[in-house]
Structure formats: structure tokens, C-alpha cells
Design an enzyme around this catalytic site. Structure first.
Site, PDB file in Angstrom:
ATOM      1  N   ASP A 176      -3.997 -42.022   3.499  1.00 59.11           N
ATOM      2  CA  ASP A 176      -4.079 -41.025   2.806  1.00 59.11           C
ATOM      3  C   ASP A 176      -4.051 -41.921   1.382  1.00 59.11           C
ATOM      4  O   ASP A 176      -3.451 -40.752   0.234  1.00 59.11           O
ATOM      5  CB  ASP A 176      -2.103 -41.373   2.622  1.00 59.11           C
ATOM      6  CG  ASP A 176      -1.559 -42.994   3.265  1.00 59.11           C
ATOM      7  OD1 ASP A 176      -1.936 -43.744   3.306  1.00 59.11           O
ATOM      8  OD2 ASP A 176      -0.247 -42.815   2.841  1.00 59.11           O
ATOM      9  N   ASP A 227       4.152 -41.651   4.294  1.00 56.69           N
ATOM     10  CA  ASP A 227       5.458 -42.826   4.573  1.00 56.69           C
ATOM     11  C   ASP A 227       6.810 -41.313   4.131  1.00 56.69           C
ATOM     12  O   ASP A 227       7.521 -41.256   4.682  1.00 56.69           O
ATOM     13  CB  ASP A 227       6.206 -43.736   4.613  1.00 56.69           C
ATOM     14  CG  ASP A 227       4.814 -44.603   5.644  1.00 56.69           C
ATOM     15  OD1 ASP A 227       4.159 -43.480   5.986  1.00 56.69           O
ATOM     16  OD2 ASP A 227       4.594 -45.737   5.135  1.00 56.69           O
ATOM     17  N   GLU A 272      -4.895 -42.037  10.061  1.00 63.58           N
ATOM     18  CA  GLU A 272      -4.566 -43.656   9.411  1.00 63.58           C
ATOM     19  C   GLU A 272      -5.178 -44.579   8.363  1.00 63.58           C
ATOM     20  O   GLU A 272      -6.290 -44.113   8.587  1.00 63.58           O
ATOM     21  CB  GLU A 272      -3.980 -44.300  10.579  1.00 63.58           C
ATOM     22  CG  GLU A 272      -3.020 -45.696  11.012  1.00 63.58           C
ATOM     23  CD  GLU A 272      -1.478 -44.707  10.741  1.00 63.58           C
ATOM     24  OE1 GLU A 272      -1.063 -44.523  10.007  1.00 63.58           O
ATOM     25  OE2 GLU A 272      -0.774 -44.571  12.216  1.00 63.58           O
ATOM     26  N   SER A 331       8.394 -47.178   9.005  1.00 57.25           N
ATOM     27  CA  SER A 331       8.758 -46.671   7.771  1.00 57.25           C
ATOM     28  C   SER A 331       9.974 -46.586   7.265  1.00 57.25           C
ATOM     29  O   SER A 331      11.139 -46.146   6.366  1.00 57.25           O
ATOM     30  CB  SER A 331       8.282 -45.457   7.287  1.00 57.25           C
ATOM     31  OG  SER A 331       7.110 -45.521   7.286  1.00 57.25           O
ATOM     32  N   SER A 332      10.534 -48.192   7.895  1.00 61.14           N
ATOM     33  CA  SER A 332      11.981 -48.258   7.455  1.00 61.14           C
ATOM     34  C   SER A 332      12.354 -48.335   6.006  1.00 61.14           C
ATOM     35  O   SER A 332      13.158 -47.807   5.589  1.00 61.14           O
ATOM     36  CB  SER A 332      12.563 -49.403   8.153  1.00 61.14           C
ATOM     37  OG  SER A 332      11.989 -50.437   7.755  1.00 61.14           O
ATOM     38  N   SER A 333      11.087 -48.834   5.493  1.00 65.74           N
ATOM     39  CA  SER A 333      11.468 -48.573   3.965  1.00 65.74           C
ATOM     40  C   SER A 333      11.856 -48.067   2.882  1.00 65.74           C
ATOM     41  O   SER A 333      11.751 -47.474   1.986  1.00 65.74           O
ATOM     42  CB  SER A 333      10.493 -49.581   3.052  1.00 65.74           C
ATOM     43  OG  SER A 333       9.247 -49.510   2.744  1.00 65.74           O
ATOM     44  N   ALA A 356       8.173 -52.276  12.210  1.00 65.57           N
ATOM     45  CA  ALA A 356       8.005 -51.913  13.192  1.00 65.57           C
ATOM     46  C   ALA A 356       6.970 -51.040  12.871  1.00 65.57           C
ATOM     47  O   ALA A 356       6.687 -50.699  13.968  1.00 65.57           O
ATOM     48  CB  ALA A 356       9.001 -51.946  14.206  1.00 65.57           C
ATOM     49  N   SER A 407      24.523 -53.417   1.866  1.00 68.48           N
ATOM     50  CA  SER A 407      23.396 -52.417   3.489  1.00 68.48           C
ATOM     51  C   SER A 407      25.120 -54.018   4.498  1.00 68.48           C
ATOM     52  O   SER A 407      24.911 -54.961   4.869  1.00 68.48           O
ATOM     53  CB  SER A 407      22.266 -53.024   3.338  1.00 68.48           C
ATOM     54  OG  SER A 407      21.591 -53.600   5.127  1.00 68.48           O
TER      55      SER A 407
END
Ligand code: GLA
Length: 415
Positions: free
Chosen positions: A50, A203, A47, A157-159, A154, A81
């Protein structure tokens, strides 16, 4: 990172290629040329390494963002969306400019939605188109409709899912022939330069390059990858995700601050990136940073975390999956005490899971909220989940969302 408004949890809306095609047709009046999927991710270990040229080990979630898309010939990009209010966002390709917004503006824009600005969630896909064109790729206009089951805010990594689904769609629509890793880099470029979030490459690589049943080892310096078999069910184990529902927001400066602190540490130690500080020489390195306790703690986290990734790989290679538990837990302590990016709810989830018999637990992703992962024997998985839920209720926190992470596939065309 979080693409506000672009997604809603799986249970709240229908999801699937058919639904997505029907939605596209309802919005744009014709069937889409194709539909592409890109997953969210959890990071098993590694974590904040990167952006220090270090090691990471994410796995893709079964939760995906679907992009239904058709090309256009008039230089217009239209974005819609299913998870955001505001209707169609319409942009001209030749007017796409990076206009990074601060967090407040991005959130406000997402709430207001729509319009002609590439603000809010639309900045992520618009940024991908901008990054592809900046790289000289012949990308034209497109109509895109998104549907997602990746929870937003949350730490899942939705983006990146939104960016990578877009990149895969355009890559195919325009026959660009770019490899998944290259598409991940373009997506990261979009997030860094267009949206203005200084994230690393983990991500987007997870969304683009993971394979089902595997965790992905990535060396973020040279981008070498290794798919590591990760079949927990076959070993009687489970990996639970505890979404604390504490919305994390990484554009708020704390992420950039940690990154800047790591870079300061690297400069002070005379290395290009902290990945070059060998674990065996950690004490020396820390001594060289005397008088800078904050930087010292950041360096200690990065160096020990890279080492933990290597130890996790050694365990998995040796078939000693249960032995990774204490390494995950040690990673959490390091993020909490040295990197200082945990929060009460994440600590409660981790501590309660461990007390209830989990083999290991840690926060995952950028921190400051978001999700924890819990490695647990399948025989006690339900009890551990229940204990966490009860502890949240007793502490007066909102109920966490708990689900199982099974290593899913990376981005691909679904129709
Ligand atoms: C966020 C960033 C990633 C990575 C993690 C922390 O998810 O997008 O690049 O830095 O935080 O490991």
C-alpha cells in the site's frame, strides 16, 4: 497497527450497543447521541504494497470497535476506553498538537493510561479530531467511550478500527458529509502525522469501506475500489485466523525501514513508486539494483506481491477460489525470505497448517508477529486448527488464538 490498551478480546468482555450505551452513561452521566462501529481486518493478499502505490485485498472482521459519542459545545474532547486503565482522558481541541512518541513512550503511556496527554491509545482518536480540524472541517468537542473486540497487537488493525469509529462518529455528530474513503484518509493522516506511524492507507480503508460477504480490492494509487464476492462458506471453505499472540509493534522502526528501502528502490529505478515496475520486467529491474541485495529483495517482494493480487482476483472472478491457496503460500514465502518480516511462530503456524492439509496460508498485516490466515476445506478446518495448537504447545509457544474470519461489514452507525 496497534492501539495498545484500547481493546480486549471478544470473549473477555461484554460487547454490543446496549452495553456500550450503558458504559457511556456510567462514565459521562447521560445517554450517548449515537454509537458507531468500525471493524478490524485481515488482508487476504497484497502485503506492504500500500505504501508502494500497489494493490491490496483486505476483508473486514466481525470484530469491531464501538464508539459511543455525544457532541460538546465547550471545545473539550473527553475519551474513555473500556479496555484501558486510567479513566477519562480530557483534552482541549485548540491544544491538540501532533507529538509523535517513540514506541517505548507510547507503550509506557498506555500502561500508565489516562491523564491529560493524548498519549497511548488516546493519541489515535485525538489524532483523528486533529486531522479533521487540520483539513478545515468544523469539528467541535465530544465525549467518546470505546469498547472493542478487535484483539490488539495481533496485526488485525485495532488502531484503524479505533480511528475510523471516531471519524464516523464525528462525521455524523457534526454533519460533515464526508465519504467513507475520505474519512479513511483522515484517519491515516492522524496515524501518520499525529501518532507518528508511517502506515499506508489499507487498514483505514478496510475499516471504512469493506462490505459484508466481500473482500475489498483497492488500488492504493488512485483509490479505486472493487468489492469482490467472498463467500467461502458457500463453497465449503473456511478462512482461519491464527493469532500467534506474538505482539507486533510497527512503530519500532522495522516497518519504517522497509518503507524507506522500497522508496530507495523506486528512486534507483527511476519510478515514482514500485507499483510502476511491471512484473514482466522484474528481472531487468533486479539487474539494475545489482550490488544492493537488500533493496533487490524488497523490490522482488513488492513486484511479485502486486502480481499475486492480480492473480488472486483472476481466480476469484473465475470462481476458482481453491486456486488462491498456493498464491497465499507464495506470498508468505516472499514476506519471509525477501521482505524478512515473518517470525518463528508465524512460520510454524503456516508450515503446520499446510502439512495438516490447508490449501494455503500466510502471515497477514504488518508482520513481526501478529496473525496468519489459513485457507482450508471446512471438513478439515478443525483438524488443521488443532494441529497448529499442538505444534505451538510442542514448541513451547503460548497457545495461539484461532478463529474463523467471515467477511464482515465496514464502519457504520449502530444506534
Ligand atoms: C500495516 C499498515 C498497512 C500496511 C500493512 C502491510 O497494517 O498499517 O498500511 O502497510 O501493515 O501490508
Amino acid at each position: 497497527m496497534t492501539a495498545h490498551g484500547a481493546a480486549a478480546p471478544a470473549t473477555e468482555r461484554p460487547h454490543g450497543a446496549q452495553h456500550s450505551a450503558a458504559q457511556f452513561a456510567a462514565v459521562y452521566g447521560a445517554a450517548p447521541t449515537g454509537i458507531w462501529a468500525a471493524p478490524g481486518r485481515v488482508n487476504l493478499i497484497g502485503e506492504h504494497t500500500d505504501y508502494n502505490d500497489g494493490f491490496v485485498m483486505p476483508l473486514a472482521l466481525p470484530h469491531t470497535t464501538l464508539a459511543a459519542a455525544s457532541p460538546r459545545t465547550d471545545g473539550v474532547l473527553r475519551l474513555h476506553s473500556g479496555g484501558a486503565d486510567g479513566g477519562i482522558v480530557e483534552l482541549r481541541l485548540d491544544e491538540l498538537r501532533p507529538t509523535p512518541m517513540d514506541t517505548a513512550a507510547r507503550s509506557a503511556s498506555a500502561r500508565g493510561g489516562g491523564g491529560r496527554r493524548a498519549g497511548g491509545w488516546a493519541a489515535y482518536p485525538a489524532g483523528v479530531v486533529w486531522a479533521m480540524r487540520e483539513a478545515g472541517l468544523p469539528v467541535g468537542g465530544a465525549d467518546l467511550h470505546y469498547d472493542s473486540t478487535v484483539p490488539t497487537g495481533a496485526g488485525l488493525s485495532s488502531s484503524a478500527a479505533l480511528e475510523v469509529a471516531t471519524a464516523f462518529a464525528l462525521n455524523d455528530l457534526y454533519g460533515l458529509g464526508q465519504e467513507p474513503q475520505r474519512l479513511a484518509q483522515l484517519a491515516q493522516r492522524a496515524e501518520n502525522a499525529f501518532v507518528g506511524v508511517p502506515c499506508g492507507i489499507m487498514d483505514q480503508t478496510a475499516a471504512a469501506c469493506c462490505t459484508g460477504g466481500h473482500a475489498l480490492f483497492l488500488d492504493t494509487r488512485d483509490l479505486t475500489r472493487r468489492q469482490i464476492p467472498f463467500d467461502l462458506a458457500g463453497e465449503g471453505l473456511r478462512l482461519l485466523v491464527v493469532d500467534t499472540r506474538v505482539k507486533h509493534e510497527l512503530g519500532d522502526g522495522a516497518y519504517a525501514e522497509r518503507r524507506a528501502g522500497c522508496e530507495r528502490g523506486a528512486r534507483a529505478l527511476g519510478v515514482r513508486a514500485l507499483r510502476e515496475v511491471p512484473y514482466a520486467h522484474l528481472d531487468e529491474a533486479l539487474a539494475g539494483l545489482a550490488g544492493e541485495p537488500v533493496v533487490q529483495a524488497l523490490v522482488r517482494h513488492i513486484v511479485t506481491e502486486n502480481h499475486r493480487v492480480e492473480e488472486v482476483i483472476a481466480c476469484l472472478d473465475a470462481g476458482r477460489t481453491r486456486a488462491i491457496g498456493p498464491l497465499l503460500t507464495a506470498g508468505h514465502a516472499s514476506l519471509r525470505d525477501d521482505f524478512k518480516i515473518s517470525c518463528r511462530e508465524l512460520d510454524l503456524a503456516v508450515d503446520t497448517a499446510l502439512t495438516a492439509g490447508a490449501l494455503g496460508a500466510r502471515m497477514t498485516g504488518g508482520g513481526f508477529g501478529g496473525s496468519a490466515i489459513v485457507l482450508v476445506e471446512e471438513t478439515v478446518a478443525a483438524a488443521v486448527g488443532a494441529a497448529v495448537t499442538e505444534a505451538f504447545a510442542a514448541a513451547g509457544h503460548a497457545a495461539p488464538r484461532i478463529f474463523e474470519a467471515v467477511a464482515g461489514a465496514g464502519a457504520h452507525r449502530v444506534a
